[in-house]
Design an enzyme around this catalytic site. Sequence first.
Site, PDB file in Angstrom:
ATOM      1  N   ASP A 232       0.844  -1.210   0.000  1.00 13.44           N
ATOM      2  CA  ASP A 232       0.000   0.000   0.000  1.00 13.44           C
ATOM      3  C   ASP A 232       0.868   1.244   0.000  1.00 13.44           C
ATOM      4  OD1 ASP A 232      -1.967   1.889   0.309  1.00 13.44           O
ATOM      5  OD2 ASP A 232      -2.422   1.376   2.387  1.00 13.44           O
TER       6      ASP A 232
ATOM      7  N   GLU B  36      -2.646  10.487  -0.456  1.00 19.47           N
ATOM      8  CA  GLU B  36      -3.888   9.699  -0.510  1.00 19.47           C
ATOM      9  C   GLU B  36      -4.298   9.270   0.887  1.00 19.47           C
ATOM     10  OE1 GLU B  36      -6.291   5.888  -0.739  1.00 19.47           O
ATOM     11  OE2 GLU B  36      -4.369   6.283   0.237  1.00 19.47           O
TER      12      GLU B  36
ATOM     13  N   HIS C 249      -1.257  -0.910   6.582  1.00 16.69           N
ATOM     14  CA  HIS C 249      -0.973   0.303   7.368  1.00 16.69           C
ATOM     15  C   HIS C 249      -0.077   0.043   8.584  1.00 16.69           C
ATOM     16  CE1 HIS C 249      -4.314   3.097   5.621  1.00 16.69           C
ATOM     17  NE2 HIS C 249      -3.454   2.633   4.716  1.00 16.69           N
TER      18      HIS C 249
HETATM   19  N1  TRP Z   1      -7.031   3.273  -0.315  1.00 14.47           N
HETATM   20  C1  TRP Z   1      -6.878   2.552   0.916  1.00 14.47           C
HETATM   21  C2  TRP Z   1      -5.536   2.900   1.480  1.00 14.47           C
HETATM   22  O1  TRP Z   1      -4.682   3.347   0.785  1.00 14.47           O
HETATM   23  C3  TRP Z   1      -6.967   1.056   0.731  1.00 14.47           C
HETATM   24  C4  TRP Z   1      -8.306   0.621   0.313  1.00 14.47           C
HETATM   25  C5  TRP Z   1      -9.312   0.281   1.131  1.00 14.47           C
HETATM   26  C6  TRP Z   1      -8.778   0.481  -1.008  1.00 14.47           C
HETATM   27  N2  TRP Z   1     -10.395  -0.074   0.383  1.00 14.47           N
HETATM   28  C7  TRP Z   1     -10.101   0.046  -0.916  1.00 14.47           C
HETATM   29  C8  TRP Z   1      -8.193   0.683  -2.242  1.00 14.47           C
HETATM   30  C9  TRP Z   1     -10.848  -0.195  -2.049  1.00 14.47           C
HETATM   31  C10 TRP Z   1      -8.954   0.430  -3.382  1.00 14.47           C
HETATM   32  C11 TRP Z   1     -10.272   0.017  -3.283  1.00 14.47           C
HETATM   33  O2  TRP Z   1      -5.314   2.712   2.646  1.00 14.47           O
HETATM   34 ZN    ZN Z   2      -3.314   2.975   2.593  1.00 12.57          ZN
END
Ligand code: TRP
Ligand code: ZN
Length: 439
Positions: free
Chosen positions: A137, A171, A287
């Site tokens: 991530d 993000e 995370h």
């Molecule tokens: N965007 C989130 C992050 O960076 C991770 C995430 C949770 C996600 N649910 C999602 C990414 C659904 C794509 C689609 O922590």
């Molecule tokens: Zn994330």
Amino acid sequence: MSLSVSRRLAAVTAFAVAGLFASTAPAAFATPTAQTAAPTPPDIPLANVKAHLAQFQTIANNNGGNRAHGRTGYKASIDYVKAKLDAAGYTTSLKTFTYNGSTGYNLIADWPGGDPDSVLMAGSHLDSVSSGAGINDNGSGSAAVLEIALAVSRAQLQPTKHLRFGWWGAEELGLVGSKNYVSSLSATERAKFAGYLNFDMIGSPNPGYFVYDDDPTIEQTFKNYFAGIGVPTEIETEGDGRSDHAPFKNAGIPVGGLFTGASNTKTSAQAQKWGGTAGQSFDRCYHSSCDTTANINDTALDRNSDAAAYAIWNLGASTPVPPGPSFENTADVNIPDSPGAAVTSPITVSGVAGNAPATTKVDVNIVHTYRGDLVIDLIAPDGTAYRLKNSSSSDSADNVVATYTVNASSEVANGVWKLQVKDVYSADTGYINSWKITF
Ligand code: TRP
Ligand code: ZN
Ligand code: CA
């Protein structure tokens, strides 16, 4: 690895050249007048994607253990990606914003050429949380998008659409970078986007194969790739709107993307079809500090990188969505004259995961001396009838040679489908010559 997909693509190209799908492609991906064959998508080298991940890990190690917004590891990540793109012939631009008192950066890379009024963009967030290196991530999406951009350069691809790639900042603090980018676009600029593809977490260590349920053309393109390699997919449900596609979607831009799962738990049904461990998160290091290069499933990263390239090549070339598998029955079935019983011709469908698409195609070839006599239905495996054609006492032409599009999305694809034909006016007769169903 790409396996059988390129072979299927060759067949798809033949359809595209014949223009058979010209009237059915959704607006954003309408068939251009001068149709050219889509070049074969590349097999994105997994080793190259992993080499970028190793660099992101090194950057984190050298910068206090993370690549988070406002930290030196973020800017170092941006510099790494930008240098690769500049060397490959991209026009790059670093766009800054301020958040929480720190400068944030989005990196935008344009591949020269293509229709400036039809932009296909792929992007991923490059920042990590502050607790770790953020390799799944979202080093995973960032590395895949980078390697695909480099593959575009290696191929010197000249797609119909203009290709743009983006790496988003902050993000993790609320889609800050991507929101900033989209809000910086004028209405005129937004209208030029044919689509935005998002890649956030595509190498989860206990992976699922999730496709965003958004623009149907983009979604179907990803599904076709996975169908071609025999990997079942599910719709992404771990939070729609939780990544950088959301600002694009809110601006009316068609979006799609791939995801291998975060903190949700893999069910036993999912472990059955995908392998891995039931009752455990898709990413137990989500995370946290253990989101390192050890936190990657190579197979998932490889498949998703190839799927992303497949989508960019196909959608960028403006080819219509490649059709899924076809099944045909060429045995003749006599149609008795009215007042006779309806006749059917069966097709057994197997190996197609899930439901039939909303754009299920039925090709019908009936030889008849007065086609207005005929009422034609498609019968789903559960017995549901879909009317393809009504009778008409005034349609005196011979034969039915037609392609019907049926929204069969509530039907399970596997099973016995039937073409049912009934002759309702006496005198003229004929027979079912062949028919075909395409998912
Ligand atoms: N965007 C989130 C992050 O960076 C991770 C995430 C949770 C996600 N649910 C999602 C990414 C659904 C794509 C689609 O922590
Ligand atoms: Zn994330
Ligand atoms: Ca008749």
